[in-house]
Design an enzyme around this catalytic site. Sequence first.
Site, PDB file in Angstrom:
ATOM      1  N   ASP A 334      22.634  -9.193 107.412  1.00 59.63           N
ATOM      2  CA  ASP A 334      23.445  -8.099 108.052  1.00 59.63           C
ATOM      3  C   ASP A 334      24.540  -7.656 107.046  1.00 59.63           C
ATOM      4  O   ASP A 334      25.246  -8.551 106.709  1.00 59.63           O
ATOM      5  CB  ASP A 334      23.724  -8.129 109.482  1.00 59.63           C
ATOM      6  N   GLU A 363      21.220  -5.798 104.024  1.00 61.21           N
ATOM      7  CA  GLU A 363      21.612  -4.466 103.822  1.00 61.21           C
ATOM      8  C   GLU A 363      22.601  -4.145 102.789  1.00 61.21           C
ATOM      9  O   GLU A 363      23.563  -5.136 103.109  1.00 61.21           O
ATOM     10  CB  GLU A 363      22.220  -4.086 105.275  1.00 61.21           C
TER      11      GLU A 363
END
Length: 642
Positions: A334, A363
């Site tokens: 993340d 990400e």
Amino acid sequence: MCALAATSLIACSQPGELPIPKSPLEECIYQTNKTSFSVWAPTAQAAKLRIYETATSESPVMTVDMKLGRDGLWKALVKEDLKGMFYTFQLCHEGQWLEETQGIAAKAVGVNGTRGAIIDWNQTDPRGWEADKSPEIKPSDIIVYEMHHRDFSIHENSGIKNKGKFLALTEKGTRNPDGLATGLDHLKELGITCVQILPSYDYITVDESRPDVPQYNWGYDPQNYNAVEGSYSTDAFDPYCRIREFKQMIQTLHAEGIKVIMDVVYNHTSSAELNGFERTMPGYFYRFNPDGTWGDASGCGNETASEKPMYRKYMIESLEWWVKEYHIDGFRFDLMAIHDIETMNIISSRLHAIKPDIILYGEGWAASAPLLDPSEIALKVNTWELDRIGAFSDNIRDAVRGPLDCSNAGFMDGVEGKKADLMFGIAGGVYHPQVSVPYWTASPLQHISYVSCHDDHCLRDRLNEATKATEDEKLAMDKLAQAAMYTSQGIPFIFNGEEVFRHKYGTKNSYCSPDSINAIDWKLKTRYSDLCDYYAALAAIRHAHPGFCLGDASLVQEKLEFIDVDDPCVVAFRINALEGIDSAKSLTVLLNGSKKLVSIEIPAGKYNMLAHNGYADADGLAAYEGSYISAGPTSATILAEE
Ligand code: CA
């Protein structure tokens, strides 16, 4: 106030100079006749260990003063059988006793994770666990299915017994009211090979002590990075239960040929004040602005500091733990851009050493600029510098489904100006002479090809918001969008329920929305069986044709050729000279985002038509011989040359 002033034992006081233990961080090691405890807090002045009868009992049965070693660890040894008991640490800094904490590395915890659990790890394995093996999956067969445990099984139409639990993924033969496969059987039917589970480590926002009350959270609020979340187990009060059931889930998925990728959120913690990091070494594990305020690149109130030696060590060992103990096959990071490149590359090297085919991606962005130089962090544009770690491609996502502001539905709805980024995505983000968008991957396997995920709109909601098309037209757009993903040289990634046209009533950020928004109604599978079959056929086509995943930048440059089409809403390409790679001599794909029929010239030859005008079949819809191909409005055509 604490009486001891032990700081004199540690000569240094700058964070960079703090002693870092050489051995792995183990806060609790249980043996039948003794349990040893340690907690890293080199600048603390005193430390206490407390032993409790239960995870919630008020008074400790034992309080032990801990002793500081030269490695910065406060240690205590209790020569009794403590199995079944719980523990906390309490640290004294600058004359003040901080709140009690379970520490930072608890691997087993009690209900709601506020105390560590003292367990015998030999008793955590389900039957047959020692024989558990990850399935071998070729890179060209990787198709990722992102899922939330509750979305996937909580609906009454799932036919699943253990709704919202890890065990949902251990049930076979589950059906929706119309007899169509759900759960594990559905995943196999769909042809996906990896599930990416939303946070399944212990997070804070769901009250594990109230399984009777429906609660929902995505889980991006980490509490114990090394412990399993309790609310997905059938008994959060029993520290063994969550561990055993999580392993059962992994074991079953592995046996069915599916890998398990975990979503991990090392970039921020739920609440810094409540977290073990701040309650052991205040100010160490996070980044701060020059004025002393919290760095907040996560948008959640804090950002962690992967560049600091102890946090780097912590991340590495935490990830190694999940791979070694739970046989996890990959990680999705993340807000990976909050982490520094050096740490990410060490992580990759260490994890590949344990599991050579580990799957790593994240990400390549943050909610706002992290407090490190942009050249040092794992931003998407720096992905080529990452060692076997990929990143989500917002290039292909926004090209195909439209921009974040929802002003249009992109290529799939015939919007012009999207071809360059779609071609970039088809090439897997590597340098390609026909692609104008600057490359950011070194290998196409670093490019995660997706149109939607748990964040933002799911695909159907996006279609509802961004286009006035009829439902049939939207279904055609959905098929076209996924045909682009499944024929991209990157890794195809889909969001759970998309294949049955699930929606979330337009909710963009459903992180704590009720089941009525987030649950997948499996009756949809009956209504949209044609769409679901199309997704499965796309997966079968990809599995049958490794030419769609050449796996190497130079091969993509050599074999992928974009066909010049004078239409702003049409992308066509051929993958040539596939002898030795694919059963087909070449693969041809025509993606028609326009509202009219298009035809393009191709070399004359004998072809097997795998997809055409909304239909798809890996075995072929029809034989085709000719020197041109066509595709109807909003559709994909795929040909394999015989
Ligand atoms: Ca929890």
